[in-house]
Enzyme design. Structure first.
Site, PDB file in Angstrom:
ATOM      1  N   ASP A 133      15.864  55.681 131.577  1.00  0.00           N
ATOM      2  CA  ASP A 133      16.835  55.677 132.674  1.00  0.00           C
ATOM      3  C   ASP A 133      16.679  54.360 133.416  1.00  0.00           C
ATOM      4  O   ASP A 133      15.638  54.104 134.033  1.00  0.00           O
ATOM      5  CB  ASP A 133      16.588  56.863 133.607  1.00  0.00           C
ATOM      6  N   ARG A 135      18.849  53.244 135.792  1.00  0.00           N
ATOM      7  CA  ARG A 135      19.684  53.227 136.986  1.00  0.00           C
ATOM      8  C   ARG A 135      18.883  52.896 138.241  1.00  0.00           C
ATOM      9  O   ARG A 135      17.684  53.156 138.317  1.00  0.00           O
ATOM     10  CB  ARG A 135      20.370  54.578 137.177  1.00  0.00           C
TER      11      ARG A 135
END
Length: 217
Positions: A133, A135
């Site tokens: 991930d 983000r």
């Protein structure tokens, strides 16, 4: 501050009318990255002054949001969040341009190809040398500051989003689960989210619609 508000307009949708606000990251390494916030009843007026805004932090998913892909739950989550925020009368969707959990569209489709070979969503990213991930959420603070919001209820199954907001100085009074769009094509994807990425999901991920309830202060 690199995240700057640029423009605002009315946006009628099949879920009701929103105000759409656009922000840019002026320090993005390539093209200026654009993020969008849809709001209802913000900044708060006398009618909804006692309501805690209901927000959804939603990362861009072209395949799910635009093409109604069944490989994920993104499209149903976005549409359900729009409906719930309209019904609540006070809230926002922070639509962040972070396709494929931040790895971009090309790499996302490359990961899809590995998934077609039997690898799960997490392993597919790792096999490409990419993070599980990628983000970030620092843009949420100036976006919420723009509409004078510092206390929220959050629509999410991801407890990390609660921590990210809290670390930014935003008070989260409740986490509201958003388990929708479960089907035979994405049940394994959701199981990986639950079992390997810590998402708070009901045990029933066999393709049936499920409901959960959980509150965090």
């Amino acid at each position: 501050m690199p995240y700057q508000f640029t423009s605002q307009a009315k946006l009628p949708t099949r879920h009701g009318e929103f105000d759409i606000h656009v922000f840019i990251d002026s320090e993005a390494p390539d093209d200026k990255q654009e993020h969008v916030m849809l709001t209802v009843g913000l900044p708060r007026n006398d009618e909804n002054s006692t309501k805690t805004p209901l927000i959804r932090i939603h990362s861009e998913c072209l395949t799910g949001d635009a093409f109604s892909s069944l490989k994920c739950d993104c499209g149903p989550q976005l549409n359900s969040a729009m409906q719930m925020i309209q019904a609540h009368g006070c809230g926002a969707i922070l639509y962040l341009r972070q396709e494929g959990r931040g790895i971009g569209l090309v790499n996302k489709i490359r990961a899809y190809a590995l998934q077609d070979q039997g690898h799960d969503t997490l392993d597919a990213n790792l096999m490409l040398g990419l993070p599980a991930d990628a983000r970030t959420y620092e843009m949420c603070k100036p976006m919420l500051d723009h509409v004078a919001v510092n206390t929220v209820n959050v629509l999410t199954n991801n407890p990390n989003k609660v921590k990210y907001l809290t670390d930014l100085g935003i008070k989260v009074t409740e986490r509201i689960p958003l388990v929708v769009g479960v089907n035979e094509y994405n049940s394994d994807y959701l199981s990986v989210k639950r079992d390997r990425m810590g998402h708070m999901l009901n045990e029933d991920l066999d393709g049936n619609s499920v409901n959960t309830s959980h509150t965090e202060n």
